[in-house]
Design a protein around this motif. Structure first.
Motif, PDB file in Angstrom:
ATOM      1  N   ILE A  56       0.845  -1.195   0.000  1.00 36.42           N
ATOM      2  CA  ILE A  56       0.000   0.000   0.000  1.00 36.42           C
ATOM      3  C   ILE A  56       0.879   1.244   0.000  1.00 36.42           C
ATOM      4  O   ILE A  56       0.618   2.216  -0.717  1.00 36.42           O
ATOM      5  CB  ILE A  56      -0.934  -0.006   1.219  1.00 36.42           C
ATOM      6  N   THR A  63      -5.815   5.506  -3.927  1.00 39.49           N
ATOM      7  CA  THR A  63      -5.334   4.249  -3.354  1.00 39.49           C
ATOM      8  C   THR A  63      -6.105   3.897  -2.091  1.00 39.49           C
ATOM      9  O   THR A  63      -6.499   2.738  -1.890  1.00 39.49           O
ATOM     10  CB  THR A  63      -3.832   4.347  -3.031  1.00 39.49           C
ATOM     11  N   LEU A 109      -9.153   0.421  -0.699  1.00 37.94           N
ATOM     12  CA  LEU A 109      -8.820  -0.496   0.392  1.00 37.94           C
ATOM     13  C   LEU A 109     -10.063  -0.879   1.190  1.00 37.94           C
ATOM     14  O   LEU A 109     -10.988  -0.075   1.340  1.00 37.94           O
ATOM     15  CB  LEU A 109      -7.797   0.154   1.331  1.00 37.94           C
ATOM     16  N   ASN A 149      -9.769  -1.535   4.406  1.00 37.11           N
ATOM     17  CA  ASN A 149      -9.436  -1.162   5.779  1.00 37.11           C
ATOM     18  C   ASN A 149     -10.159   0.105   6.212  1.00 37.11           C
ATOM     19  O   ASN A 149     -10.499   0.972   5.395  1.00 37.11           O
ATOM     20  CB  ASN A 149      -7.926  -0.924   5.917  1.00 37.11           C
ATOM     21  N   VAL A 197      -3.920   3.743   7.990  1.00 36.56           N
ATOM     22  CA  VAL A 197      -4.623   2.600   7.410  1.00 36.56           C
ATOM     23  C   VAL A 197      -4.639   1.512   8.482  1.00 36.56           C
ATOM     24  O   VAL A 197      -3.639   0.843   8.727  1.00 36.56           O
ATOM     25  CB  VAL A 197      -3.921   2.098   6.135  1.00 36.56           C
TER      26      VAL A 197
END
Length: 342
Positions: free
Chosen positions: A143, A201, A205, A207, A283
């Motif tokens: 990431i 990005t 995710l 998360n 994150v």
């Protein structure tokens, strides 16, 4: 004599009710019904799978020794499934309530075997935790590489630092005059440009994302906010709102203000004036608490503050076997040029 000529009934005979001498039969029938239900329930509870119970007894015998176990198996007739069942006999001398049951009845050799089994289980769990932490550190590093790629295209890689700790991947945005004006929580064009680079990005995710606002340790008065608490929380909230507007799910986001209670580096260091004045985009890891505690060790050098590594740089490092972790030394550390406010 009465005019009717008949014999007049006595008053108590006129109101005497008929007595039902068979009423007890109703209560008796109810009692029999309840007893029948009770016996049916007891019978259904007593229908034990003797084959499985025999397997349990065999396992205990092999683990603790045939002489120490209160279960002894014999081959019995076929059970209902057509398999040879095993009749399990319980030793009357092993009463769980007489103080002979439990670890107190084990020999020294058996106690050592129990300790060894427990230690082996702990080692196995520790190994699984370490493997999970190593896999998570690898995923978080990927990431970081993607975020660094986007920042490098905008020539903003030096404006952001990275760390991997037990929370997850920490993307530190130094809130100098480019990101937030002094004592203000309004994003400046430079800050929006940084968030525009990292938002795509983050949006992909699964998360959760936590944004932490931090001020430096200066005692300068906050002009537009009562204290550093409100200022740091306002900057975190502004960042969250901006990221949500750029595609991040609202229910994945949270904003926290820490004022100057979580300095990145020692407040006595001249660099702290700019380094501690920051916003951390975290994150969050999906690991358990025990696994997450191993993340700093699993991430190695990435657990220290460092400049982001692009995918190309990561590939070259993997080939050469060298590390690329940087220290905060490349940040502006001249006190005369740093802002004298939060």
């Amino acid at each position: 004599m009465s005019s009717g000529g008949g014999k007049r009934k006595k008053p108590h005979e006129e109101h005497e009710e008929h007595v039902n001498h068979e009423r007890w039969l109703v209560s008796y029938a109810d009692m029999l019904t309840l007893l029948f239900v009770l016996f049916v329930v007891l019978y259904s509870m007593s229908d034990v799978n003797m084959k499985k119970f025999a397997q349990l007894a065999s396992g205990l015998s092999s683990g603790f020794g045939a002489q120490s176990v209160a279960f002894q198996g014999q081959t019995g007739p076929m059970d209902g499934s057509g398999n040879s069942a095993e009749i399990v006999q319980i030793d009357p001398g092993a009463n769980p309530g007489d103080g002979k049951a439990g670890s107190s009845s084990l020999t020294a050799q058996q106690k050592e075997a129990v300790k060894a089994a427990m230690a082996a289980e702990e080692r196995s769990q520790a190994s699984k935790n370490a493997q999970a932490a190593a896999k998570e550190a690898e995923d978080l590093k990927k990431i970081e590489n993607k975020i660094s790629d986007a920042l490098a295209k905008q020539k903003l890689l030096g404006s952001v630092k990275f760390t991997i700790d037990r929370r997850g991947l920490v993307v530190t945005v130094l809130t100098n005059e480019v990101v937030f004006a002094g004592n203000r929580a309004d994003l400046r064009p430079g800050g929006r440009k940084i968030l525009d680079a990292i938002a795509p990005t983050l949006a992909k995710l699964p998360n959760r994302i936590e944004v932490d606002g931090n001020t430096n340790q200066l005692n300068a008065k906050t002009t537009f906010y009562p204290s550093g608490w409100e200022l740091s929380a306002a900057r975190a909230s502004t960042t969250v709102r901006y990221l949500v507007a750029r595609g991040l799910a609202k229910n994945r986001m949270s904003a926290v203000g820490f004022s100057d209670t979580k300095p990145l580096i020692d407040p006595k260091d001249p660099r702290s004036i700019t380094m501690n004045r920051r916003v951390d985009v975290v994150v969050l890891t999906t690991l358990t608490a025990d696994q997450a505690a191993l993340l700093p060790a699993a991430s190695g050098a990435d657990s220290k503050l460092h400049t982001g590594e692009t995918t190309l740089q990561a590939g070259k490092r993997a080939q050469s076997g060298t590390g690329t972790t940087d220290t905060p030394s490349e940040t502006n550390t001249n006190p005369a040029t740093t802002p004298a406010h939060d």
